[in-house]
Design an enzyme around this catalytic site. Structure first.
Site, PDB file in Angstrom:
ATOM      1  N   GLY A 149      22.713 -11.380  31.761  1.00  0.00           N
ATOM      2  CA  GLY A 149      21.578 -11.732  32.608  1.00  0.00           C
ATOM      3  C   GLY A 149      21.568 -13.196  32.985  1.00  0.00           C
ATOM      4  O   GLY A 149      22.412 -13.677  33.733  1.00  0.00           O
ATOM      5  N   GLY A 150      20.580 -13.919  32.459  1.00  0.00           N
ATOM      6  CA  GLY A 150      20.396 -15.300  32.880  1.00  0.00           C
ATOM      7  C   GLY A 150      19.533 -15.375  34.123  1.00  0.00           C
ATOM      8  O   GLY A 150      19.134 -14.359  34.713  1.00  0.00           O
ATOM      9  N   GLU A 191      15.092 -12.804  32.521  1.00  0.00           N
ATOM     10  CA  GLU A 191      14.159 -13.845  32.971  1.00  0.00           C
ATOM     11  C   GLU A 191      13.438 -13.391  34.240  1.00  0.00           C
ATOM     12  O   GLU A 191      13.948 -13.588  35.342  1.00  0.00           O
ATOM     13  CB  GLU A 191      14.906 -15.153  33.206  1.00  0.00           C
ATOM     14  N   MET A 248      13.522 -20.302  24.641  1.00  0.00           N
ATOM     15  CA  MET A 248      13.975 -21.236  25.675  1.00  0.00           C
ATOM     16  C   MET A 248      12.941 -22.360  25.798  1.00  0.00           C
ATOM     17  O   MET A 248      12.150 -22.415  26.754  1.00  0.00           O
ATOM     18  CB  MET A 248      14.185 -20.498  26.990  1.00  0.00           C
ATOM     19  N   ALA A 249      12.968 -23.249  24.837  1.00  0.00           N
ATOM     20  CA  ALA A 249      11.939 -24.283  24.702  1.00  0.00           C
ATOM     21  C   ALA A 249      12.314 -25.542  25.475  1.00  0.00           C
ATOM     22  O   ALA A 249      12.508 -26.617  24.911  1.00  0.00           O
ATOM     23  CB  ALA A 249      11.716 -24.603  23.217  1.00  0.00           C
ATOM     24  N   ASP A 251      12.425 -27.129  29.972  1.00  0.00           N
ATOM     25  CA  ASP A 251      11.913 -27.000  31.344  1.00  0.00           C
ATOM     26  C   ASP A 251      10.392 -26.908  31.379  1.00  0.00           C
ATOM     27  O   ASP A 251       9.811 -26.244  32.243  1.00  0.00           O
ATOM     28  CB  ASP A 251      12.527 -25.795  32.074  1.00  0.00           C
TER      29      ASP A 251
END
Length: 429
Positions: A149-150, A191, A248-249, A251
């Site tokens: 994915g991504g 995401e 995803m800590a 941005d």
């Protein structure tokens, strides 16, 4: 008397052995009829040593000139290979066949210091995955997962996850890649689920993947740290199927905001690591399954002041894309690095160019590792490894390794794949 005793023992223990065999068969995963072999003894599922994980991007071998041989494998416990794509029918396909399975590396870029032979007989695996397999043989604690994915390739997750037939195709191809490429698991980077229906489908997807891989191989997910995203997830149900949640800590701030801010602060601000960690734990995810993400890049702001909350005008050109710098080039020449101990955030500012860049330096990584230990988290993860600094005094991976006092998750990887489609993986090279 001896004969009577033998008969009695046989009568007592034979049913017990039979029952144990049946129970063992029922619990099995990666069965031969699923094109996957039992392989070596199962890895230890939980240890006291912390996880140090990092994403390896397949495009890194090109302009970035970052190869598998450049990994700090002695300091990493998990490598997440990014990315594989997901087709509408549920089929997983590798993102770059040349980089992933085909490229023949010269001796200077191989783990065993032997150039890949173009005249080698048989159907053999090459590319990054061959080098990762060799690396796993050298470092038996290093686990490698294929990440699916991504940001760019998450578009089909909703369709696939909601359809039983497409989920079956997903898990079938996932299991085949584990066996064929010599992997230790699958990482899902969806995401993001946009509504409750997609969140319910996500649970079904990880449930089916767990059934296909069994308990000896890893199922992990990359998950968001923004409330509008993580509150949609059905976390208790996911937690029963998933080994590791990679938060995803990062941005938390960027060009999309009206003012500048820290992009990965542990505390303070509208978004921060601690709030996300607390939510996941309170929502039913065991702390020991949570891995705190750390950026190996910085977010830049142009024409601004040296103060969080200031306005800005545009973003710098960056290293590879506008507004984003590889950590290894920071602080830029002429800029001064600062560290905010209260928020656990570092940044640089250039008084001449008025450029502000938010990123994590070794001091921030050390503090986050201490936080992870105090919270009982599994460890930390880096996105992505090619952007890390090469020198030990600046390397973020080395900073984490030092903060964890040289301890890293030592659970065993897999190296036996007797049903791989590739001759050299079946034979162990």
């Amino acid at each position: 008397m001896a004969d009577r005793r033998s008969v009695l023992c046989t009568a007592i223990f034979t049913p017990i052995v039979f029952i144990l065999l049946i129970l063992g068969w029922q619990r099995g995963g990666l069965k031969d009829d699923e094109n996957l072999a039992p392989a070596d003894p199962p890895p230890v599922s939980h240890t006291n040593e912390p996880i140090i994980a990092g994403y390896f991007v397949n495009w890194g071998i090109y302009d970035r000139e970052y190869n598998v041989v450049d990994l700090q494998a002695d300091k990493l416990s998990h490598v997440l290979y990014a990315f594989a794509n997901l087709l509408d029918d549920g089929t997983i396909v590798l993102g770059d066949a040349w980089a992933d399975t085909d490229k023949h590396f010269p001796a200077g870029q191989t783990i065993n210091k032997k150039a890949d032979d173009w005249n080698e007989g048989g159907d053999n695996l090459y590319g990054n995955f061959k080098q990762l397999y060799l690396l796993k043989q050298k470092y038996r604690h290093l686990k490698v997962s294929l990440s699916v994915g991504g940001w760019s390739w998450s578009g089909n997750f909703s369709t696939v996850a909601s359809n039983p037939e497409k989920r079956a195709r997903f898990t079938e191809t996932a299991a085949s890649y584990v066996q064929d490429l010599g992997l230790d698991g699958i990482d899902i980077d969806w995401e993001m689920p946009k509504n409750d229906a997609e969140a319910v489908s996500y649970v079904a997807l990880v449930h089916d993947l767990r059934a296909a891989l069994g308990t000896d191989y890893l199922v992990s997910v990359a998950v968001p740290c923004g409330p509008e995203d993580y509150k949609k997830l059905h976390l208790p149900e996911m937690a029963s199927e998933v080994d590791l949640f990679y938060l995803m800590a990062y941005d938390f701030a960027g060009a999309w905001d009206p003012v500048i801010g820290h992009q990965a602060a542990l505390y303070g601000g509208v978004l921060n690591d601690d709030s996300a960690v607390e939510y996941y734990i309170k929502s039913g995810v065991p702390a020991e399954k949570i891995v705190l993400g750390i950026p190996a890049y910085g977010r830049g702001f142009s024409n601004t002041e040296n103060k969080v909350g200031s306005s800005f005008d545009g973003v710098p050109s960056g290293t590879w894309e506008a507004g984003s710098y590889d950590y290894k080039v920071l602080p830029k020449p002429g800029a001064t690095e600062h560290y905010d101990a209260d928020q656990v955030a570092s940044y640089s500012y250039d008084t001449k160019t008025h450029e502000f860049v938010t990123y994590d330096n070794p001091a921030a990584v050390k503090a986050k590792c201490e936080y992870a230990l105090n919270k009982g988290l599994a460890g930390v993860m880096f996105w992505e490894l090619s952007a890390d600094a090469e020198t030990q005094d600046r390397s973020l991976v080395h900073a984490a390794y030092t903060a964890f006092e040289g301890q890293v998750d030592a659970s065993s990887n897999h190296i036996e794949y007797t049903l791989s489609r590739y001759d050299n993986i079946r034979s162990g090279m």
